[in-house]
Design a protein around this motif. Structure first.
Motif, short mmCIF file in Angstrom:
data_model
loop_
_atom_site.label_atom_id
_atom_site.label_comp_id
_atom_site.label_asym_id
_atom_site.label_seq_id
_atom_site.Cartn_x
_atom_site.Cartn_y
_atom_site.Cartn_z
N GLY A 157 0.81 -1.04 0.11
CA GLY A 157 -0.10 -0.01 -0.06
C GLY A 157 0.75 1.33 -0.19
N ILE A 158 0.32 2.19 0.10
CA ILE A 158 0.92 3.73 0.45
C ILE A 158 0.43 4.09 1.67
CG2 ILE A 158 0.58 4.22 -2.04
CD1 ILE A 158 -1.78 6.09 -1.57
N SER A 159 0.85 5.37 2.26
CA SER A 159 0.41 5.93 3.23
C SER A 159 -1.06 6.50 3.18
CB SER A 159 1.18 7.24 3.56
OG SER A 159 0.83 7.82 4.79
N ARG A 160 -2.03 6.08 4.23
CA ARG A 160 -3.25 6.53 4.24
C ARG A 160 -3.25 8.05 4.23
NH1 ARG A 160 -5.21 2.58 2.84
NH2 ARG A 160 -6.14 0.74 4.20
N ALA A 161 -2.50 8.68 5.27
CA ALA A 161 -2.41 10.11 5.58
C ALA A 161 -1.42 10.45 4.15
CB ALA A 161 -1.86 10.40 6.73
#
Length: 614
Positions: free
Chosen positions: A205-209
């Protein structure tokens, strides 16, 4: 995670792809052959007085969407918001109505989350691999489906077995160390049929924030979905069938930070969610098939645990059980009637409630070109008493090329278990005076198809008002009814098939959604639209280009989220009758945008895969 090993061990490499039923780019468009099952009268699309968008499995495969929310976003007038990709909460708003006012059905079973504060449905974990069809009925549909259908209905049908022993396996690998794959097998015969499937995804994934705000920690997502469908053909054309859909997912997300944009920043938070839905049904025709009877018992369950720094911080579980009888009487060529009764029992964290419903729908065709539909429904809720809703609709086809539509309907939504039991902030108890939300809406539309089937276009005007909206208020320490919300606007679509291998389709929506004070509703863009170019020349290669535009929209902190445009590419190559390779490029021009304030979205990314048919 163990999902990676399971995926790599179970499948080869492959993937999926999506598009829109109203814009078929290879065959002559014949809307009168498309049956709208969500109408409960199973009407052809040209005889539906109200607006509906239909997304098929072929549409889904054409544009390569992995999750249902991405496919649904292709429908005009529908807004999808997700707080970070890969498992972040994904909500669907129809014509500006809140996501909690959208009823979601999977194989006819209501699956809205009974434990959620507003009772909405999270589309983040619903994989498209086992979906045959998505119908989006716009505007109040409570006469058809009861509570929660105040803004519209998303009705999802899972795939049926093949007419022979057959199956497929696929797998793909892409950006962010993303693995996705699955397999299915099914068969059908005179005695009955079955289909079973398994699909999974694992990604770093990536950073949610948003990384643009200095958040560098990736938030992973792991999901496993199992689907099963079986039927037994009985004497006298009766049929006993069952469906099952199960998902287990683990999602990492970020923490609350009141000083950061959107109040979200890097943190060690995660959730584990299990969902199960299914039904057992019996269809038994009588009187030479003129009276079709359906008995159904459906079940939907969810449990969720949240963790902070590895320690459980929150848990919840709940379920919904529906008991349904529907009779459909084909009186003659001009008259048709559907009637029935339903009961739904809901529970959440030890609290429970029930609602009973009776409904009747009538279709009358005074002439072949005109279809009139009307209906009434009476619902009786354990806590909020009785509510009657009605709807009328008309569809007129003066020629084979033109359909004129009009509809009016009412909706209602009973407060959720959470809204009727939660209180805080100095309050001594929940709001005992909380009332159900109600809505009323109408739409007017026209559709046109060219004689040669190469061109089509349509436009719809809608106006919807919702009263007694339920809202949380710190001042009362709980939930209260607030003033009305109004949403009006225009939806339009058009498509043209230049050649047998090149087509273009577009849709556009203008939505003016305001509360009683004239304040714009948050996370509803005033303007949005898609353009899809589809290429399918003679030969093994095909592909599509999707351009998606989302206009400026108010954010929850009073600011305005910027407009954005994203371009995606998909392509497929048929190596043989049983082997296909495919690829996908997302966000081709690396657009930096947010769907929800403070939450990031992927930049330029992609995947490649292979699918085997056997």
């Amino acid at each position: 995670m163990y999902y990676k090993a399971a995926l790599l061990g179970a499948v080869a490499l492959s993937g999926v792809t999506p598009a829109f039923a109203q814009t078929d780019d290879t065959d002559t468009t014949k809307l009168d052959t498309i049956i709208v099952e969500g109408s409960r009268l199973e009407q052809p699309a040209t005889e539906m007085g109200s607006s509906v968008s239909i997304i098929t499995a072929d549409d889904i495969s054409r544009l390569g969407f992995d999750f249902a929310g991405d496919a649904i976003a292709a429908a005009p007038g529908v807004t999808v918001n997700q707080n970070g990709t890969f498992g972040g909460t994904a909500t669907v708003r129809i014509r500006g109505a809140s996501s909690e006012q959208t009823l979601v059905l999977i194989d006819g079973v209501p699956v809205n989350d009974s434990t959620a504060p507003g009772g909405g449905y999270d589309f983040a974990r619903l994989d498209t691999e086992n979906i045959a069809r998505i119908e989006i009925l716009k505007g109040p549909q409570s006469t058809l489906w009861g509570t929660d259908a105040i803004g519209g209905v998303v009705s999802i049908t899972t795939k049926e077995p093949e007419k022979r022993l057959a199956g497929s396996a696929f797998g793909e690998y892409g950006s962010f160390n993303t693995f996705r794959g699955g397999a299915s097998i099914g068969n059908s015969g005179d005695a009955g049929d079955f289909r079973v499937a398994l699909t999974g995804m694992s990604t770093d994934g990536i950073s949610r924030a948003d990384e643009q705000n200095g958040n560098t920690e990736d938030d992973g997502f792991d999901s496993l979905t199992a689907s099963a469908k079986a039927g037994l053909n009985l004497p006298s054309n009766a049929r006993l069938s069952a469906t099952l859909l199960w998902n287990d997912a683990e999602t990492e997300f970020d923490s609350f930070d009141g000083t950061a944009q959107g109040s979200v920043a890097d943190g060690d938070e995660s959730s584990e969610t299990g969902q199960l839905s299914g039904d057992i049904s019996l269809k038994a025709p009588l009187f030479d098939g003129r009276l079709e009877n359906l008995l159904l018992v459906g079940y939907a369950q969810i449990d969720r645990k949240n963790f902070t720094n590895g320690t459980e911080s929150f848990s919840t579980d709940g379920d919904r059980v529906v008991y349904r009888y529907q009779g459909t009487l084909n009186i003659d060529d001009r008259n048709k009637m559907a009637f029935g009764a339903e009961r739904e029992d809901s529970s959440a964290d030890g609290e429970s409630t029930w609602i009973n419903g009776l409904f009747a729908l009538y279709e009358y065709k005074p002439v072949e070109s005109l279809t009139l539909t009307g209906g009434l429904r009476l619902d009786d809720h354990e806590r909020f008493g009785s509510e009657t809703t009605g709807r009328v609709a008309a569809a007129f086809n003066p020629t084979e090329q033109v359909t004129l539509r009009a509809s009016w309907g009412q909706g209602f939504k009973a407060p959720t278990i959470f809204q009727t039991t939660f209180f805080c902030c100095g309050a001594t108890g929940p709001n005992a005076g909380l009332k159900a939300e109600t809505s009323e809406a109408f739409d007017l539309g026209a559709d046109w198809r060219s004689r040669d089937g190469r061109a089509e276009a349509g436009i719809t005007y809608f106006d919807q008002t919702t009263d007694d909206m339920i809202n949380f208020a710190f001042a009362v320490g709980g939930y209260e009814n607030i003033d009305k919300v109004n949403s009006r606007g225009v939806e339009a679509y058009a498509g043209y098939q230049f050649t047998s291998w090149l087509g273009v389709a577009a849709n556009y929506a203008y939505i003016n959604a305001e509360d009683g004070t004239g304040t714009k509703l948050i996370q509803v863009p005033e303007q949005s639209g898609d353009i899809t170019f589809s290429l399918d020349p003679d030969g093994p290669l095909s592909g599509a280009v999707l351009v998606r535009y989302n206009g400026e929209e108010p954010a929850f902190d009073g600011s305005t989220s910027d407009a954005w445009t994203r371009v995606d590419l998909t392509g497929r190559y048929q190596l043989s009758n049983g082997v296909e390779v495919f690829g996908r490029v997302e966000n081709l021009f690396d657009e930096d945008y947010q769907q929800i304030l403070g939450y990031g979205t992927p930049g330029l990314s992609g995947s490649v895969g292979i699918r085997l048919h056997y």
